[in-house]
Design a protein around this motif. Structure first.
Motif, PDB file in Angstrom:
ATOM      1  N   VAL A 175     -45.145  11.870  11.129  1.00 49.29           N
ATOM      2  CA  VAL A 175     -46.043  10.752  11.440  1.00 49.29           C
ATOM      3  C   VAL A 175     -46.950  11.142  12.613  1.00 49.29           C
ATOM      4  CG1 VAL A 175     -46.160   8.306  12.054  1.00 49.29           C
ATOM      5  CG2 VAL A 175     -44.251   9.144  10.661  1.00 49.29           C
ATOM      6  N   ILE A 176     -46.351  11.741  13.638  1.00 50.71           N
ATOM      7  CA  ILE A 176     -47.147  12.183  14.788  1.00 50.71           C
ATOM      8  C   ILE A 176     -48.130  13.267  14.371  1.00 50.71           C
ATOM      9  CG2 ILE A 176     -47.064  13.134  17.130  1.00 50.71           C
ATOM     10  CD1 ILE A 176     -44.119  12.112  17.256  1.00 50.71           C
ATOM     11  N   ALA A 177     -47.658  14.215  13.569  1.00 50.48           N
ATOM     12  CA  ALA A 177     -48.526  15.312  13.123  1.00 50.48           C
ATOM     13  C   ALA A 177     -49.736  14.803  12.357  1.00 50.48           C
ATOM     14  CB  ALA A 177     -47.731  16.296  12.270  1.00 50.48           C
ATOM     15  N   ALA A 178     -49.574  13.687  11.642  1.00 48.56           N
ATOM     16  CA  ALA A 178     -50.685  13.128  10.868  1.00 48.56           C
ATOM     17  C   ALA A 178     -51.825  12.658  11.764  1.00 48.56           C
ATOM     18  CB  ALA A 178     -50.189  11.975   9.993  1.00 48.56           C
ATOM     19  N   ASP A 179     -51.539  12.399  13.041  1.00 46.27           N
ATOM     20  CA  ASP A 179     -52.586  12.033  13.997  1.00 46.27           C
ATOM     21  C   ASP A 179     -53.345  13.245  14.519  1.00 46.27           C
ATOM     22  OD1 ASP A 179     -52.629   9.180  14.235  1.00 46.27           O
ATOM     23  OD2 ASP A 179     -50.681   9.270  15.213  1.00 46.27           O
ATOM     24  N   LYS A 180     -52.914  14.439  14.112  1.00 42.34           N
ATOM     25  CA  LYS A 180     -53.564  15.700  14.488  1.00 42.34           C
ATOM     26  C   LYS A 180     -53.738  15.841  16.009  1.00 42.34           C
ATOM     27  CE  LYS A 180     -56.071  16.047  10.099  1.00 42.34           C
ATOM     28  NZ  LYS A 180     -55.013  16.871   9.492  1.00 42.34           N
ATOM     29  N   ASN A 208     -34.828  24.439  16.281  1.00 42.22           N
ATOM     30  CA  ASN A 208     -34.757  24.947  14.912  1.00 42.22           C
ATOM     31  C   ASN A 208     -34.662  23.853  13.860  1.00 42.22           C
ATOM     32  OD1 ASN A 208     -34.781  27.791  15.577  1.00 42.22           O
ATOM     33  ND2 ASN A 208     -32.719  27.505  16.379  1.00 42.22           N
ATOM     34  N   LEU A 209     -34.712  22.608  14.269  1.00 41.43           N
ATOM     35  CA  LEU A 209     -34.702  21.507  13.309  1.00 41.43           C
ATOM     36  C   LEU A 209     -35.906  21.640  12.379  1.00 41.43           C
ATOM     37  CD1 LEU A 209     -32.925  18.803  13.094  1.00 41.43           C
ATOM     38  CD2 LEU A 209     -34.958  17.700  14.022  1.00 41.43           C
ATOM     39  N   PRO A 210     -35.729  21.639  11.060  1.00 39.79           N
ATOM     40  CA  PRO A 210     -36.852  21.897  10.148  1.00 39.79           C
ATOM     41  C   PRO A 210     -38.070  21.007  10.393  1.00 39.79           C
ATOM     42  CG  PRO A 210     -34.797  22.022   8.941  1.00 39.79           C
ATOM     43  CD  PRO A 210     -34.438  21.560  10.325  1.00 39.79           C
ATOM     44  N   ALA A 211     -37.861  19.712  10.621  1.00 37.91           N
ATOM     45  CA  ALA A 211     -39.009  18.822  10.832  1.00 37.91           C
ATOM     46  C   ALA A 211     -39.755  19.179  12.109  1.00 37.91           C
ATOM     47  CB  ALA A 211     -38.542  17.370  10.877  1.00 37.91           C
ATOM     48  N   TYR A 212     -39.011  19.563  13.142  1.00 39.01           N
ATOM     49  CA  TYR A 212     -39.662  19.946  14.395  1.00 39.01           C
ATOM     50  C   TYR A 212     -40.318  21.323  14.272  1.00 39.01           C
ATOM     51  CZ  TYR A 212     -40.450  20.780  19.366  1.00 39.01           C
ATOM     52  OH  TYR A 212     -41.041  21.054  20.589  1.00 39.01           O
ATOM     53  N   GLN A 213     -39.704  22.227  13.497  1.00 40.19           N
ATOM     54  CA  GLN A 213     -40.338  23.522  13.235  1.00 40.19           C
ATOM     55  C   GLN A 213     -41.699  23.335  12.574  1.00 40.19           C
ATOM     56  OE1 GLN A 213     -37.299  25.716  10.987  1.00 40.19           O
ATOM     57  NE2 GLN A 213     -37.299  27.213  12.644  1.00 40.19           N
ATOM     58  N   GLN A 214     -41.749  22.464  11.572  1.00 36.41           N
ATOM     59  CA  GLN A 214     -43.007  22.185  10.895  1.00 36.41           C
ATOM     60  C   GLN A 214     -44.008  21.567  11.862  1.00 36.41           C
ATOM     61  OE1 GLN A 214     -44.146  23.004   8.033  1.00 36.41           O
ATOM     62  NE2 GLN A 214     -46.011  21.767   7.958  1.00 36.41           N
ATOM     63  N   PHE A 215     -43.535  20.665  12.711  1.00 28.84           N
ATOM     64  CA  PHE A 215     -44.393  20.036  13.706  1.00 28.84           C
ATOM     65  C   PHE A 215     -44.984  21.084  14.647  1.00 28.84           C
ATOM     66  CE2 PHE A 215     -44.881  17.899  17.867  1.00 28.84           C
ATOM     67  CZ  PHE A 215     -45.721  16.867  17.510  1.00 28.84           C
ATOM     68  N   ARG A 216     -44.177  22.033  15.086  1.00 30.30           N
ATOM     69  CA  ARG A 216     -44.656  23.081  15.988  1.00 30.30           C
ATOM     70  C   ARG A 216     -45.747  23.931  15.341  1.00 30.30           C
ATOM     71  NH1 ARG A 216     -41.436  26.865  17.019  1.00 30.30           N
ATOM     72  NH2 ARG A 216     -39.529  26.336  15.891  1.00 30.30           N
ATOM     73  N   ARG A 217     -45.646  24.096  14.041  1.00 29.34           N
ATOM     74  CA  ARG A 217     -46.682  24.872  13.336  1.00 29.34           C
ATOM     75  C   ARG A 217     -47.991  24.093  13.242  1.00 29.34           C
ATOM     76  NH1 ARG A 217     -42.106  26.771  10.191  1.00 29.34           N
ATOM     77  NH2 ARG A 217     -42.286  24.990   8.781  1.00 29.34           N
ATOM     78  N   GLN A 218     -47.912  22.767  13.285  1.00 27.70           N
ATOM     79  CA  GLN A 218     -49.090  21.930  13.089  1.00 27.70           C
ATOM     80  C   GLN A 218     -49.820  21.574  14.377  1.00 27.70           C
ATOM     81  OE1 GLN A 218     -46.571  19.105  10.756  1.00 27.70           O
ATOM     82  NE2 GLN A 218     -48.341  19.002   9.391  1.00 27.70           N
ATOM     83  N   VAL A 219     -49.108  21.604  15.504  1.00 25.92           N
ATOM     84  CA  VAL A 219     -49.684  21.159  16.777  1.00 25.92           C
ATOM     85  C   VAL A 219     -50.006  22.384  17.631  1.00 25.92           C
ATOM     86  CG1 VAL A 219     -49.291  19.793  18.855  1.00 25.92           C
ATOM     87  CG2 VAL A 219     -48.437  18.985  16.655  1.00 25.92           C
TER      88      VAL A 219
END
Length: 336
Positions: A46-51, A81-92
């Protein structure tokens, strides 16, 4: 500089086309606190969607609560290493942060905590602080960063309200006795903070820390438990003439926006508290805060700050947003 190589009469001719680098005219910072690795973490996509351009951890980034550094490291590693946070780190693009008591090492702990040096290095590992960083060598987690939005500068100042914190006495009902002469930041951090504010050419100064700056009426941890330190900070915000001050805090498992007008400052100062990434104080439906504007948010949420340059003006919007991406509250004002 862009270059084009042309051939003229068989000879190479270098043509230069200077291109003015354009700074984006919107800067988005997202922030939050109170994050248990063992609980569901629905907010990262949800946070990542705010770019956001920057994610800012405000403390209680994990719940370590231990004197065992291996336990603390395992919890940091699990979160990292939490998958959702890993993905977030790649996006931000950028992730920065400070800490509060639970990731520092112990509930309500301050300068007396015996493993604060070791804990600091684990926190910096989690934040991927470079090995040669000055932040690795200094006592305390405080740091400052500068970002651009159009022709404007936004400075983010992260405070450490744990490493040098003086003790508080607790009453039988678990409320605190104010420490009227006690300190929060320590001498070195105060000097550093003054340097960051006095003579700064930034158009916005965001000051972030774990505990709340402005609210005075609730019985929990807050700057108001150290009235001399709180007054020193507020006085510095006036005398330094730092422009566009915004305060960010966490810790409380609630969200709210507070506003204060200080004699000597033309513009009010806003504080945005965003606290409850994985768990919130749902039982806290109301709480006195003379500075609050808007509602008290007791559901899981995160904070968002957007700065937008419009001509010569810089506009700020603060939002508290929930799991569905909708805003519980938003506040807009002209910074300068």
């Amino acid at each position: 500089m862009n270059y084009r190589l042309l051939l003229l009469c068989g000879l190479p001719l270098l043509i230069t086309n200077p291109v003015q680098a354009q700074q984006p005219k919107v800067l988005t910072l997202a922030f939050g606190s109170c994050n248990r690795v063992e609980l569901p973490q629905p907010l990262w996509p949800v946070i990542a969607a705010d770019k956001p351009d920057v994610w800012l951890w405000l403390g209680d980034n994990i719940y370590g609560d231990t004197n065992d550094m291996q336990v603390l490291k395992r919890k940091y590693d699990a979160q990292f290493n939490l998958p959702a946070y890993q993905q977030f780190r790649r996006q931000v693009p950028t992730i920065i942060g400070t800490w509060d008591d639970h990731d520092y090492g112990r509930n309500d702990a301050g300068r007396e905590y015996p493993f604060k040096t070791e804990s600091q290095q684990l926190a910096l590992d989690f934040l991927q602080e470079p090995a040669g960083s000055a932040r690795r060598r200094q006592p305390g987690l405080y740091a400052a960063y500068t970002y651009r939005v159009g022709s404007k500068k936004v400075k983010v100042i992260l405070l450490d309200n744990r490493y040098f914190l003086d003790p508080l006495e607790r009453n039988f009902d678990r409320t605190y006795q104010p420490n009227t002469t006690g300190d929060i930041l320590g001498a070195a951090q105060w000097r550093w903070l003054e340097q960051q504010l006095r003579g700064s050419d930034a158009d916005v100064h965001i000051i972030g820390g774990g505990i709340q700056f402005l609210p005075q009426q609730h019985p929990y941890e807050k700057w108001a438990n150290f009235p001399a330190a709180r007054q020193r900070l507020l006085s510095l915000l006036v005398t330094s003439r730092a422009k566009g001050v915004v305060l960010l805090s966490g810790d409380r498992h609630i969200g709210e926006v507070s506003k204060i007008t200080l004699a000597g400052r033309a513009q009010p100062i806003y504080e945005v508290t965003a606290s409850g990434l994985t768990h919130s104080a749902t039982q806290n439906a109301e709480e006195p805060n003379q500075y609050r504007v808007g509602p008290l948010v007791n559901q899981k949420h995160y904070g968002l700050l957007r700065f937008r340059q419009q001509g010569k003006k810089l506009l700020a919007t603060a939002l508290l947003k929930g799991e569905d991406g909708r805003a519980f509250f938003s506040q807009e004002w002209e910074v300068n």
